[in-house]
Design a protein around this motif. Structure first.
Motif, PDB file in Angstrom:
ATOM      1  N   ASP A  10       0.801  -1.224   0.000  1.00 16.87           N
ATOM      2  CA  ASP A  10       0.000   0.000   0.000  1.00 16.87           C
ATOM      3  C   ASP A  10       0.832   1.271   0.000  1.00 16.87           C
ATOM      4  OD1 ASP A  10      -2.325  -1.505   0.079  1.00 16.87           O
ATOM      5  OD2 ASP A  10      -2.457  -1.483   2.267  1.00 16.87           O
ATOM      6  N   VAL A  11       2.141   1.164   0.242  1.00 15.82           N
ATOM      7  CA  VAL A  11       2.954   2.366   0.454  1.00 15.82           C
ATOM      8  C   VAL A  11       2.996   3.241  -0.789  1.00 15.82           C
ATOM      9  CG1 VAL A  11       5.264   3.222   0.936  1.00 15.82           C
ATOM     10  CG2 VAL A  11       4.347   1.337   2.277  1.00 15.82           C
ATOM     11  N   LEU A  12       3.427   2.690  -1.933  1.00 14.42           N
ATOM     12  CA  LEU A  12       3.553   3.522  -3.131  1.00 14.42           C
ATOM     13  C   LEU A  12       2.204   4.036  -3.637  1.00 14.42           C
ATOM     14  CD1 LEU A  12       6.409   1.809  -5.177  1.00 14.42           C
ATOM     15  CD2 LEU A  12       6.488   3.892  -3.799  1.00 14.42           C
ATOM     16  N   PRO A  13       1.112   3.223  -3.681  1.00 12.71           N
ATOM     17  CA  PRO A  13      -0.183   3.792  -4.073  1.00 12.71           C
ATOM     18  C   PRO A  13      -0.635   4.918  -3.162  1.00 12.71           C
ATOM     19  CG  PRO A  13      -0.271   1.399  -4.206  1.00 12.71           C
ATOM     20  CD  PRO A  13       1.038   1.755  -3.553  1.00 12.71           C
ATOM     21  N   LEU A  14      -0.394   4.777  -1.850  1.00 12.56           N
ATOM     22  CA  LEU A  14      -0.741   5.860  -0.928  1.00 12.56           C
ATOM     23  C   LEU A  14       0.104   7.097  -1.197  1.00 12.56           C
ATOM     24  CD1 LEU A  14      -1.159   3.922   2.460  1.00 12.56           C
ATOM     25  CD2 LEU A  14      -2.910   5.330   1.356  1.00 12.56           C
ATOM     26  N   ALA A  15       1.403   6.899  -1.425  1.00  8.86           N
ATOM     27  CA  ALA A  15       2.285   8.039  -1.683  1.00  8.86           C
ATOM     28  C   ALA A  15       1.849   8.775  -2.945  1.00  8.86           C
ATOM     29  CB  ALA A  15       3.726   7.553  -1.812  1.00  8.86           C
ATOM     30  N   GLU A  16       1.483   8.049  -3.986  1.00  9.62           N
ATOM     31  CA  GLU A  16       1.038   8.693  -5.221  1.00  9.62           C
ATOM     32  C   GLU A  16      -0.267   9.454  -5.023  1.00  9.62           C
ATOM     33  OE1 GLU A  16       0.885   5.389  -7.810  1.00  9.62           O
ATOM     34  OE2 GLU A  16       3.063   5.280  -8.109  1.00  9.62           O
ATOM     35  N   THR A  73      11.279   9.340  -8.238  1.00 10.90           N
ATOM     36  CA  THR A  73      12.389   8.664  -8.900  1.00 10.90           C
ATOM     37  C   THR A  73      12.488   7.246  -8.347  1.00 10.90           C
ATOM     38  OG1 THR A  73      14.003   9.358  -7.232  1.00 10.90           O
ATOM     39  CG2 THR A  73      13.613  10.852  -9.103  1.00 10.90           C
ATOM     40  N   PRO A  74      13.165   6.322  -9.079  1.00 13.99           N
ATOM     41  CA  PRO A  74      13.319   4.955  -8.558  1.00 13.99           C
ATOM     42  C   PRO A  74      13.976   4.920  -7.183  1.00 13.99           C
ATOM     43  CG  PRO A  74      13.900   5.033 -10.879  1.00 13.99           C
ATOM     44  CD  PRO A  74      13.698   6.454 -10.442  1.00 13.99           C
ATOM     45  N   GLU A  75      14.957   5.816  -6.960  1.00 15.39           N
ATOM     46  CA  GLU A  75      15.621   5.846  -5.649  1.00 15.39           C
ATOM     47  C   GLU A  75      14.657   6.277  -4.551  1.00 15.39           C
ATOM     48  OE1 GLU A  75      18.453   6.251  -8.932  1.00 15.39           O
ATOM     49  OE2 GLU A  75      16.649   7.368  -8.346  1.00 15.39           O
ATOM     50  N   CYS A  85      11.385   5.855  -4.631  1.00 17.70           N
ATOM     51  CA  CYS A  85      10.455   4.735  -4.436  1.00 17.70           C
ATOM     52  C   CYS A  85      11.074   3.679  -3.527  1.00 17.70           C
ATOM     53  CB  CYS A  85      10.076   4.115  -5.783  1.00 17.70           C
ATOM     54  SG  CYS A  85       8.999   5.152  -6.801  1.00 17.70           S
ATOM     55  N   ALA A  86      12.372   3.399  -3.759  1.00 19.59           N
ATOM     56  CA  ALA A  86      13.052   2.411  -2.931  1.00 19.59           C
ATOM     57  C   ALA A  86      13.121   2.857  -1.478  1.00 19.59           C
ATOM     58  CB  ALA A  86      14.458   2.147  -3.479  1.00 19.59           C
ATOM     59  N   ALA A  87      13.372   4.163  -1.258  1.00 14.61           N
ATOM     60  CA  ALA A  87      13.426   4.681   0.109  1.00 14.61           C
ATOM     61  C   ALA A  87      12.062   4.593   0.777  1.00 14.61           C
ATOM     62  CB  ALA A  87      13.925   6.124   0.097  1.00 14.61           C
ATOM     63  N   LEU A  88      11.003   4.908   0.040  1.00 13.54           N
ATOM     64  CA  LEU A  88       9.657   4.837   0.612  1.00 13.54           C
ATOM     65  C   LEU A  88       9.299   3.402   0.996  1.00 13.54           C
ATOM     66  CD1 LEU A  88       7.749   7.221  -1.835  1.00 13.54           C
ATOM     67  CD2 LEU A  88       8.262   7.670   0.569  1.00 13.54           C
ATOM     68  N   CYS A  89       9.652   2.455   0.149  1.00 11.67           N
ATOM     69  CA  CYS A  89       9.305   1.060   0.428  1.00 11.67           C
ATOM     70  C   CYS A  89      10.151   0.479   1.558  1.00 11.67           C
ATOM     71  CB  CYS A  89       9.482   0.210  -0.828  1.00 11.67           C
ATOM     72  SG  CYS A  89       8.277   0.582  -2.131  1.00 11.67           S
ATOM     73  N   ALA A  90      11.383   0.984   1.732  1.00 10.77           N
ATOM     74  CA  ALA A  90      12.263   0.446   2.766  1.00 10.77           C
ATOM     75  C   ALA A  90      11.965   1.002   4.146  1.00 10.77           C
ATOM     76  CB  ALA A  90      13.721   0.735   2.397  1.00 10.77           C
ATOM     77  N   GLY A 111      13.403  19.872 -10.791  1.00  7.67           N
ATOM     78  CA  GLY A 111      13.098  18.559 -11.355  1.00  7.67           C
ATOM     79  C   GLY A 111      11.618  18.253 -11.222  1.00  7.67           C
ATOM     80  N   ASP A 112      11.149  17.364 -12.105  1.00  8.35           N
ATOM     81  CA  ASP A 112       9.731  17.045 -12.129  1.00  8.35           C
ATOM     82  C   ASP A 112       9.337  16.022 -11.079  1.00  8.35           C
ATOM     83  OD1 ASP A 112       9.353  18.756 -14.225  1.00  8.35           O
ATOM     84  OD2 ASP A 112       9.599  17.212 -15.776  1.00  8.35           O
ATOM     85  N   ARG A 113      10.296  15.198 -10.637  1.00  9.42           N
ATOM     86  CA  ARG A 113       9.937  14.108  -9.737  1.00  9.42           C
ATOM     87  C   ARG A 113      10.587  14.291  -8.369  1.00  9.42           C
ATOM     88  NH1 ARG A 113      11.008   8.579 -12.898  1.00  9.42           N
ATOM     89  NH2 ARG A 113      13.046   9.583 -13.276  1.00  9.42           N
ATOM     90  N   VAL A 114       9.955  13.663  -7.382  1.00  6.98           N
ATOM     91  CA  VAL A 114      10.479  13.710  -6.018  1.00  6.98           C
ATOM     92  C   VAL A 114      11.691  12.797  -5.929  1.00  6.98           C
ATOM     93  CG1 VAL A 114       9.996  13.164  -3.599  1.00  6.98           C
ATOM     94  CG2 VAL A 114       8.234  14.233  -5.014  1.00  6.98           C
ATOM     95  N   GLU A 115      12.785  13.329  -5.378  1.00  9.97           N
ATOM     96  CA  GLU A 115      14.021  12.578  -5.234  1.00  9.97           C
ATOM     97  C   GLU A 115      14.264  12.246  -3.770  1.00  9.97           C
ATOM     98  OE1 GLU A 115      17.108  14.818  -7.010  1.00  9.97           O
ATOM     99  OE2 GLU A 115      16.238  14.746  -9.039  1.00  9.97           O
ATOM    100  N   PRO A 116      15.200  11.319  -3.486  1.00  5.81           N
ATOM    101  CA  PRO A 116      15.472  10.979  -2.084  1.00  5.81           C
ATOM    102  C   PRO A 116      15.834  12.197  -1.231  1.00  5.81           C
ATOM    103  CG  PRO A 116      16.507   9.382  -3.529  1.00  5.81           C
ATOM    104  CD  PRO A 116      15.971  10.466  -4.416  1.00  5.81           C
TER     105      PRO A 116
END
Length: 616
Positions: free
Chosen positions: A467-473, A491-493, A495-500, A524-529
């Protein structure tokens, strides 16, 4: 097996209450487990109704002022058989023994509408209203149809009906999830008996209907209340809003209604229906069901979907911040009460001395500072859903009162003599183990079982990583609109931090992290770590394995000092966030401190620690 009859209190301090008689029922001033009448003319234990074969008996318990059955005083301690329709006088209250009655209390708390099973018998007579009367009624109806205030419209309509029909009583019914409910009456304290079939026929056909209906009238003396039944006539005119039945106007008077009067009332009701019964806004506009990608959350929503259409009490359990209120809003939005109010109250945040007034309301002068009467949250949620968050924190005396309200659906305001009926669906939530609290005596066991009809448990976010990434989005889209800060994703990084992250603060912590990332987001357009809070990027795991920094291709691995390297990285991220906040606040330190979520002295200390020069 005993027949279940109904006892309806029509007058007095318990007006409008309907009680089932499937067991002995004691009536008295101190009968907390029976029918309690707050009346000085009523003895502590005044009388008792008892099942007897297929019927019931009534026995006076040696009361000071006596128990009166159909105008005759009963001998003390002698059981008397009852028949449907019998009227029992107890102090200033009149009780009706009748399986087919429904007594509904109006919102003013002093007026009662009794719906009977009388068959519709149309009867007309009398003279037609004169032209001046019709002109006056038409003018008032036009004003009512164009006003934007429902209360003002009610006053104008009642004035028009009084001008044209000279009624003795008027009642405005509103349709709700539990059927018709009286909302406004004139005069104050009016009591009106109407055939349920008359109301149903008027709503079904869309035409005003009239019929004779005898009325009960209370006559008081120094010690007793007797009942007189008088011939009268009732007219019922349906109200429509948005093409759907929305309520009815019920009009009472002693003389029969002429055909032209019935037509006039019907035309007036059709004209003013939208003004008297405006559609109530949805409590959850743009409702989105909670995110349920994980198996545990899908099961929770399956139970919620099944419970939404019914009125059973729901208990939602789980750690703080797991989304209990969102599930409660889903129960409300997916059920028949979606058009009614959704009222949420945190029981643990209410001061103990104000808790009873907050929940149940108070009358003017009930205590120092009570300058006017005030509705409690139960009355505010009438026709909708009441969410009692952290119900386990309620003080013990209020647990008793809450249990009584859940059983009887009658609210007793602080300082009030009469109860106010409420039509509320209750959803409670707690992070405590109420079953264990009930076992130790910290929470009433009977209240626990009353609340725990349907139970929904929400697992912590660390146990449902799906549920973490769908909630974050979802938070990114919602909060981006509110803050005016847009981001296309993570960003992929990131996403990895959010899931960890283990998310000890659950969904609430995730929402706060996304909000902070949007506020402090770099180019930048996307959220970074680097946009995420340090505790998300490098969470502390007490007792867990030692954290090691990620070694990416093309970078050198640190030779030693892992903990020092992590501390330096956190300090660099914190310094960068402070500099960015100051730039966006144009050097105003108080504004930057507010954005960062720290105090002004803490910001000054950080500026000195990191050697940040505002004027460089």
């Amino acid at each position: 097996m005993h027949t279940v009859a109904r006892l309806v209190a029509m007058f007095g301090p318990c007006r409008g209450v309907a009680r089932e008689l499937d067991a002995p029922l004691v009536v008295g001033r101190a009968a907390e487990d029976g029918l309690q009448l707050l009346d000085e003319k009523v003895s502590r234990e005044h009388c008792v109704f008892s099942p007897d074969g297929a019927g019931h008996t009534l026995k006076d318990l040696g009361s000071r002022n006596g128990t009166w059955l159909n105008g005759q005083r009963l001998p003390a301690q002698q059981a008397t058989s009852l028949r449907p329709g019998d009227h029992v006088s107890v102090g200033e209250s009149v009780l009706v023994y009748e399986p087919s009655f429904d007594a509904l209390r109006a919102r003013d708390g002093e007026s009662t509408l009794v719906l009977t099973r009388t068959r519709v018998e149309r009867m007309r007579g009398g003279g037609a209203p004169g032209p001046d009367t019709l002109a006056r009624a038409g003018e008032l109806a036009l004003r009512a149809a164009t006003t934007t205030s429902p209360d003002a419209a009610v006053g104008l309509v009642f004035e028009a009906l009084e001008s044209a029909l000279q009624p003795s009583a008027l009642v405005l019914l509103r349709l709700g999830p539990q059927g018709p409910r009286p909302r406004h009456t004139r005069p104050h304290g009016a009591h009106l008996t109407v055939s349920r079939e008359l109301v149903d026929t008027a709503l079904r056909t869309g035409r005003a209907q009239a019929m004779p209906e005898a009325q009960a009238r209370a006559e008081h003396d120094a010690h007793t209340t007797r009942v007189r039944r008088a011939d009268a006539h009732v007219l019922c005119a349906p109200l429509y809003a948005a093409g759907q039945p929305a309520g009815a106007l019920c009009i009472l008077r002693e003389q029969p209604f002429h055909d032209e009067e019935v037509s006039l009332a019907g035309a007036l009701a059709l004209a003013v229906g939208p003004s008297l019964c405006p559609p109530e806004p949805r409590a959850t506009p743009g409702f989105q069901p909670p995110v349920a990608q994980s198996a545990s959350m899908r099961e929770a929503m399956r139970v919620a979907d099944a419970a939404a259409p019914v009125q059973s009490t729901v208990l939602i359990t789980g750690e703080s911040g797991t989304g209990k209120e969102e599930v409660a809003r889903a129960l409300h939005a997916l059920g028949p009460r979606a058009k009614g109010p959704f009222i949420a109250v945190n029981c643990g945040a209410i001061p103990a001395e104000l808790a009873e007034s907050e929940l149940f309301g108070h009358e003017k002068g009930a205590f120092t500072g009570a300058q006017s009467a005030r509705e409690g949250v139960f009355e505010q949620a009438d026709g909708g859903t009441l969410f009692l968050d952290e119900v386990g924190d309620l003080p013990a005396p209020l647990q008793v009162k809450l249990l009584r309200v859940l059983q009887d659906r009658i609210v007793q305001r602080v300082g009030g003599r009469s109860g106010v009926p409420v039509d509320v669906r209750v959803v409670a939530a707690t992070h405590r183990d109420l079953k264990e609290a009930a076992r130790t005596g910290a929470f009433r066991e009977d209240l626990y079982w009353r609340l725990n009809v349907v139970r929904i448990h929400l697992a912590p976010l660390r146990e449902r990583p799906e549920d973490v990434l769908p909630l974050a989005e979802r938070f990114l889209a919602k909060l981006g609109t509110q803050l005016g800060r847009r981001a296309s994703g993570f960003t992929p990084e990131a996403c990895a931090a959010l899931c960890a992250c283990p998310w000890p603060g659950n969904v609430r912590q995730l929402a706060n992290a996304i909000e902070r990332a949007l506020v402090l987001k770099g180019p930048g357009d996307r959220v970074e770590p680097g946009d995420l809070p340090p505790e998300v990027v490098s969470p502390e795991r007490p007792g867990g394995p030692e954290l090691r920094p990620e070694i990416r291709p093309g970078t050198a691995a640190p030779a030693s000092g892992v903990q020092g390297t992590l501390a330096e990285a956190l300090r660099a991220v914190e310094r960068e966030h402070i500099v960015l906040a100051l730039k966006r606040a144009r050097g105003v330190k108080s504004a930057a401190a507010e954005v960062l979520g720290i105090s002004r002295p803490t910001l000054d200390r950080k500026l000195e620690e990191y050697g940040i020069d505002l004027y460089a």
